[in-house]
Design an enzyme around this catalytic site. Structure first.
Site, short mmCIF file in Angstrom:
data_model
loop_
_atom_site.label_atom_id
_atom_site.label_comp_id
_atom_site.label_asym_id
_atom_site.label_seq_id
_atom_site.Cartn_x
_atom_site.Cartn_y
_atom_site.Cartn_z
N GLU A 1 0.80 -1.22 0.00
CA GLU A 1 0.00 0.00 0.00
C GLU A 1 0.85 1.28 0.00
O GLU A 1 0.81 2.06 0.96
CB GLU A 1 -0.96 0.00 1.19
CG GLU A 1 -1.87 -1.22 1.22
CD GLU A 1 -2.89 -1.20 2.38
OE1 GLU A 1 -2.82 -0.29 3.21
OE2 GLU A 1 -3.74 -2.10 2.43
N GLU B 1 -5.42 -8.79 0.76
CA GLU B 1 -6.05 -8.48 2.04
C GLU B 1 -7.53 -8.24 1.79
O GLU B 1 -7.90 -7.55 0.83
CB GLU B 1 -5.50 -7.18 2.67
CG GLU B 1 -4.18 -7.30 3.33
CD GLU B 1 -3.72 -5.97 3.97
OE1 GLU B 1 -4.57 -5.17 4.39
OE2 GLU B 1 -2.50 -5.76 4.00
O1 IFM Z 1 -4.47 -3.30 9.12
C1 IFM Z 1 -4.39 -2.77 7.83
C2 IFM Z 1 -3.20 -3.35 7.09
O2 IFM Z 1 -2.02 -3.13 7.79
C3 IFM Z 1 -3.08 -2.71 5.74
N1 IFM Z 1 -4.31 -2.76 5.02
C4 IFM Z 1 -5.52 -2.35 5.70
C5 IFM Z 1 -5.63 -3.05 7.03
C6 IFM Z 1 -6.92 -2.62 7.75
O3 IFM Z 1 -6.92 -1.25 7.98
#
Ligand code: IFM
Length: 445
Positions: free
Chosen positions: A176, A356
């Protein structure tokens, strides 16, 4: 061959290709703790947590889930879940305390134990190099705003690839980059807490450049493993059909998605975003752009929700009446299908992974059980949304639920719980929630 859509039936694992990867994900700072153990250096997040008011509950990552000491138990929990892959990040300051110079063998030994434990349990290794906890010593030399950091990152990436490449299925450079650049350097709500758009855009350029440099260096060293990057993406819609809102949505999408995807896939920044940024745009050379656009083996997508933008506040969320999670994020699984289709159609990406996906809800422990039906339903619907994209011909080969267990949710501290496994922070006891049992049943099928 296209997969069949099954609109009204319950999906099962068998509806996916047999070699589909099913995993869970975490990151180092969010779970490891042991921030002063075995020679680990400080990270920007250790420093940021010390700033008064930076973290909602005033907490930090010094203990977190104590995964550093309890990794065996966590590996057993993963094996019991039945996942065949684990996506985790390496803490750069644990293996190289200053981000340049000496390696910390004790830090590497921890990851060696973790990786061997995964392999013994038949779980694939998916490593992320940078999930935000960069060494504080590098930050003091300018951090990601300093071009020299790219070279240090390549040295770190090469070292990890040389040591662990043969055991590793995939290596992701950055998790990210938008979050690091914008939340960390423009809005200042994440580490390192800076507030300058010009710096943020330079940081984003250096993150992209260091990604390309690292991929190139690992390939040139002849180390064979899947290489890619992970982006946080959401469809962004205009809040109304006014011309101003439509323009705003286009630019917000440009800043969140196209700013990263265009250079990675085509070796250029989007013209409309460059002119929108004006003096805040970074300077870059054609060589930088060619370096960024290295062929990738996969692009990871972290998807949680969609966004609306209006010409007023860019983060206004339209009230759609849909359920929202404890983060205030709308539950919108269709957005994941739309996003995956766009990445395939617009960018021609040939290997997509949902790296994710998950939801924070307020969990209540009753008689030792957590009945998190909403999280179960969130996961089920997003797995279906992934399947819907695949049914339209989109090449997706993995799904990782966020997260294996409750953990340090950055500026929200420990108040937001994303885990399939509950962590009782005072005792550090792990308890699988209903969602974990559902995922286990799904994977057993
Ligand atoms: O916890 C975070 C993760 O570290 C990165 N992506 C989003 C998740 C939820 O906010």
């Amino acid at each position: 061959m296209l997969m069949q859509t099954k609109p009204n039936l319950t999906l099962s694992r068998e509806d996916f290709p047999t070699d589909f990867t099913w995993g869970v994900a975490t990151s180092s700072f969010q779970i490891e703790g042991a921030t002063h153990t075995d020679g680990r250096g400080a990270s920007v997040w250790d420093t940021f947590c010390e700033q008064p008011g930076a973290i909602a509950d005033g907490s930090n990552g010094s203990i977190a889930c104590d995964h550093y000491h309890r990794y065996e138990e966590d590996l057993d929990l993963m094996a019991r879940l039945g996942v065949n892959a684990y996506r985790f990040s390496m803490s750069w300051p644990r293996v190289q305390p200053d981000g340049r110079g000496a390696w910390n063998e004790a830090g590497f030994a921890f990851y060696e134990r973790l990786i061997q434990g995964l392999l013994q349990r038949g779980i694939q290794v998916h490593i992320t190099l940078n999930h935000w906890d960069m060494p504080q010593a590098l930050q003091e030399a300018g951090g990601w705003a300093n071009r020299e950091t790219c070279g240090y990152f390549v040295a770190y990436a090469l070292e990890v690839a040389r040591r662990f490449g043969r055991y590793t299925q995939s290596l992701c450079t950055h998790n990210e980059p938008w979050v690091i650049a914008v939340l960390g350097h423009e809005l200042g709500v994440f580490a390192p807490g800076l507030k300058s758009r010009k710096t943020a855009m330079l940081v984003s350029h250096h993150l992209l450049l260091s990604h390309g440099m690292a991929v190139k260096a690992i390939r040139e060293a002849g180390i064979k493993l899947e290489l890619g990057i992970v982006l946080n993406l959401s469809p962004i819609y205009p809040a109304s059909d006014s011309e101003a809102d439509m323009q705003k949505a286009k630019i917000d999408d440009g800043l969140n998605a196209r700013w990263y995807l265009d250079p990675l896939c085509y070796g250029r920044y989007p013209e409309d975003v460059l002119s929108h940024l004006g003096d805040d745009a970074p300077t870059f050379s054609p060589e930088d752009m060619a370096t960024i656009a290295q062929p990738m083996d996969f692009v990871g997508v972290n998807y949680y929700t969609r966004n609306f933008s209006s010409s007023g506040n860019p983060w206004d969320v339209n009230s759609t009446g849909n359920e929202v999670t404890d983060m205030g994020w709308e539950v919108y699984p269709e957005g994941l299908t739309e996003l995956l289709c766009r990445l395939h159609q617009e960018y021609g990406i040939q290997c997509l992974r949902v790296t994710e996906n998950g939801a924070a809800f307020k969990d209540e422990m009753v008689d030792g059980q957590i009945d998190d039906e909403r999280r179960e339903s969130y996961l089920r619907e997003h797995i279906r949304a992934t399947h819907d994209a695949m049914a339209q011909g989109v090449p997706v080969d993995a799904y990782f639920a966020w997260s294996l267990m409750d953990n340090f949710e950055w500026a929200s501290g420990y108040e937001k719980r994303f885990g399939l496994i509950h962590v009782d922070y005072p005792s550090l006891k792990r308890t699988p929630k209903r969602s974990a049992k559902w995922y286990q049943q799904f994977l057993k099928a």
